[in-house]
Structures are given as C-alpha cells and as structure tokens.
Design a protein around this motif. Sequence first.
Motif, PDB file in Angstrom:
ATOM      1  N   ASP A 175       7.972 103.097  77.659  1.00  0.00           N
ATOM      2  CA  ASP A 175       9.069 103.488  78.535  1.00  0.00           C
ATOM      3  C   ASP A 175       9.582 102.367  79.443  1.00  0.00           C
TER       4      ASP A 175
ATOM      5  N   HIS B 205      15.131 102.088  76.718  1.00  0.00           N
ATOM      6  CA  HIS B 205      13.728 101.881  77.091  1.00  0.00           C
ATOM      7  C   HIS B 205      12.874 101.736  75.842  1.00  0.00           C
TER       8      HIS B 205
ATOM      9  N   ASN C 211      14.308 104.327  73.380  1.00  0.00           N
ATOM     10  CA  ASN C 211      14.730 105.628  73.899  1.00  0.00           C
ATOM     11  C   ASN C 211      15.888 105.343  74.851  1.00  0.00           C
TER      12      ASN C 211
END
Length: 183
Positions: A103, A98, A179
């Motif tokens: 995100d 992500h 992430n």
Amino acid sequence: MPFISSSIVRSTIATARTRLPLSNTRSTVKLSGIGLPFALFSSSSSSKMPSDNFPVNKSDDEWHAVLSPEQFRVLRQKGTERPGSSALDKKNDDGVYHCAGCDAPLYTSKTKFASGCGWPAFYDTVPGAVIRHEDKSMFMTRTEIVCAKCGGHLGHVFKGEGFPNPVDERHCVNGISLNFKKE
C-alpha cells in the motif's frame, strides 16, 4: 530433451517480438519436447525478490495470504501481466497509485500518460517510492523498477522513446501490482 540451437531460439524470440511488445515482459523461454512453447508471461524461480532488504519483510506464505496468485506471480516472482489486461492502463481519474503488496504510494495520476504499450505508463514516481535495478534477463539489459517499501516487482523503465513528457522516460508498470485510490 532434443538439442535446440541458440540461433533457433534467437530467431523464434525475434519473430515473437514482432507480434508482441516483449521489451516490457519478464519472461522465460521454456524448451520442452520437440517444439518451442513460450511461457511469455511467466517468471523464473531464480528471479525471486530478496525479501529481507526492504522495510516490509514477509515470507512467501505471508505474501500468499494477502496477494492473489497473479499478484504474487508478478510482484514476488517478477512476472509480467498480459498487455492490455489491466483496467488501470486506460484510467484517467485523479488519484494515487499504490503498491498492491504494501500500500505504499508509488505514482500519481499527474505523471500518468497514454503510451499505447498495453500497461499503465508514468514518467515520474512519488519521491523515494521506487528503486531501479539493472535487469539482464530476456537477452537484453533493462532497468527494472521495484517498490522501495516491499521490493515488489512493478515493471521496467524505458528512456529516449520520444514521449512528450518532461524526462522522456516511460515507467511501464504492471497494473496488477497497483491499487488506485481517488484523491
């Protein structure tokens, strides 16, 4: 500042390219004093992302509040992390990568491959997750990739390198801009 010819700069950059894989870096050459100190993994203030063209729109202060200084430098100022500095480069777990800024899901582990370049490499994105731009910095033309949701700088795409993937493409992505979430 003393005069430094462009041929000296080109020669110094060519020498540095034989020592580091600069084809993936978004760096500026800083000339100061008499020498030629390189800021190989810095960013140029003129290369900031336009923040008003993306669904996630934050001020620099808001980005500073949610990103580490290094994430801000890479994602918002188009910097490049040092090669080999991200644990995500060698990560092989199943999951989704992500955007560290907003995100948004960008890449899956199914399209990740070991390229040996020092940054996480993928051959395809989650559909619609990444936007490509022409990048004419560093005395060359490359294809920059940014998050379609927040405009965060991810890295660059390279084609025709002969990697054994379905599209012969390598998305060379700064690990700090990602992430990882297990499936």
